[in-house]
Write a protein that holds these residues in place. Structure first.
Motif, short mmCIF file in Angstrom:
data_model
loop_
_atom_site.label_atom_id
_atom_site.label_comp_id
_atom_site.label_asym_id
_atom_site.label_seq_id
_atom_site.Cartn_x
_atom_site.Cartn_y
_atom_site.Cartn_z
N UNK A 1 0.83 -1.21 0.00
CA UNK A 1 0.00 0.00 0.00
C UNK A 1 0.85 1.25 0.00
N UNK A 2 2.15 1.10 0.33
CA UNK A 2 3.03 2.26 0.32
C UNK A 2 3.20 2.85 -1.06
N UNK A 3 2.97 2.04 -2.09
CA UNK A 3 3.08 2.56 -3.45
C UNK A 3 2.05 3.66 -3.70
N UNK A 4 0.94 3.60 -2.97
CA UNK A 4 -0.10 4.61 -3.14
C UNK A 4 0.34 5.97 -2.63
N UNK A 5 1.43 6.01 -1.86
CA UNK A 5 1.92 7.27 -1.33
C UNK A 5 2.89 7.96 -2.27
N UNK A 6 3.19 7.34 -3.40
CA UNK A 6 4.09 7.97 -4.35
C UNK A 6 3.48 9.25 -4.90
N UNK A 7 4.32 10.23 -5.20
CA UNK A 7 3.85 11.54 -5.67
C UNK A 7 3.24 11.44 -7.07
N UNK B 1 1.14 10.89 -10.30
CA UNK B 1 0.45 9.66 -10.68
C UNK B 1 1.44 8.50 -10.78
N UNK B 2 2.51 8.59 -10.00
CA UNK B 2 3.57 7.57 -10.07
C UNK B 2 3.11 6.18 -9.64
#
Length: 240
Positions: free
Chosen positions: A131-137, A139-140
């Motif tokens: 779920x940490x990928x959802x924190x990427x800046x 639309x990364x």
């Protein structure tokens, strides 16, 4: 003519950036290169490396420059190709920014060094992003998802897996690339048979590597084929 001039002045200015999804295999894990942003927007958040394309450089040149500036990595040594264009009007709070995403692959790449507007650069295990990928800046998260699936697909139909291996390599090392990217264990005997029966995939060097334990392993280099025929399709946990 007057209508055309009026319309042209009402078009919102837009900018072009490049973003890079850079993968390597380290410690039998698939890693992606991330930076910690040192500027607004998204100050302090993780992101893929990238930035604005300068006026007199090509997209490819911009990708190489950003990779060098933000992570200290020479992209000329990598497998580098365009992934796609991303242009949602709201993807960047600074205005209308269209980004060209690049896919970059390399063997056991070095520890990155952050620079310019990146506070730091680091390798993150793809399997642990969750779920940490959802924190990427920006639309990364979407770019990363698309890039990962593209790599998985390319492993089936092309020799791109060899881009993750340093020459020369063993078939065991090549199999590890497939296993960590596909997330499944492959039967060694079946994998060996498939690779050696795929014309032009690899070519033997005639040399061997002596492991700490076990039998010597034959060494190979990438062959002259890019498209694999037959392809190595993803199975249900093993090659067949």
């Amino acid at each position: 003519m007057e209508d055309w001039l009026k319309a042209s002045t009402e078009v919102e200015a837009s900018w072009v950036t490049v973003d890079l999804a850079i993968f390597t295999v380290r410690g039998d894990q698939l890693m992606v290169l991330l930076i910690e942003r040192g500027l607004e927007p998204f100050l302090g958040q993780p992101a893929l490396p990238g930035g604005y394309v300068q006026k007199r450089e090509t997209l490819h040149e911009g990708a190489l420059r950003e990779l060098k500036e933000e992570a200290g990595i020479d992209g000329r040594q990598l497998h580098l190709e365009q992934l796609g264009a991303y242009g949602d009007p709201l993807r960047d709070p600074r205005g209308r920014v269209v980004t060209i995403a690049y896919l970059a692959l390399g063997p056991d790449l070095p520890t990155p060094v952050g620079g310019t507007d990146a506070r730091r650069a680091y390798w993150a295990p793809v399997s642990q992003l969750g779920s940490g990928a959802a924190q990427l800046a920006f639309d990364h998260p979407a770019i990363l998802t698309d890039a990962l699936e593209e790599v998985r697909r390319k492993l089936e139909y092309t020799a791109v897996a060899t881009a993750f291996c340093r020459d020369p390599f063993t078939l065991s090392e090549l199999r590890t690339v497939y296993e960590v990217i596909w997330g499944q264990q492959l039967d060694p005997s079946n994998f060996r048979r498939k690779v050696l029966n795929t014309s032009g995939f690899v070519r033997p060097t005639g040399e061997q590597r002596l492991p700490p334990t076990g039998r010597p392993a034959a060494l190979y280099r990438r062959g002259n084929a890019w498209l694999l025929s037959p392809p190595l399709l993803r199975g249900t946990g093993h090659t067949t």
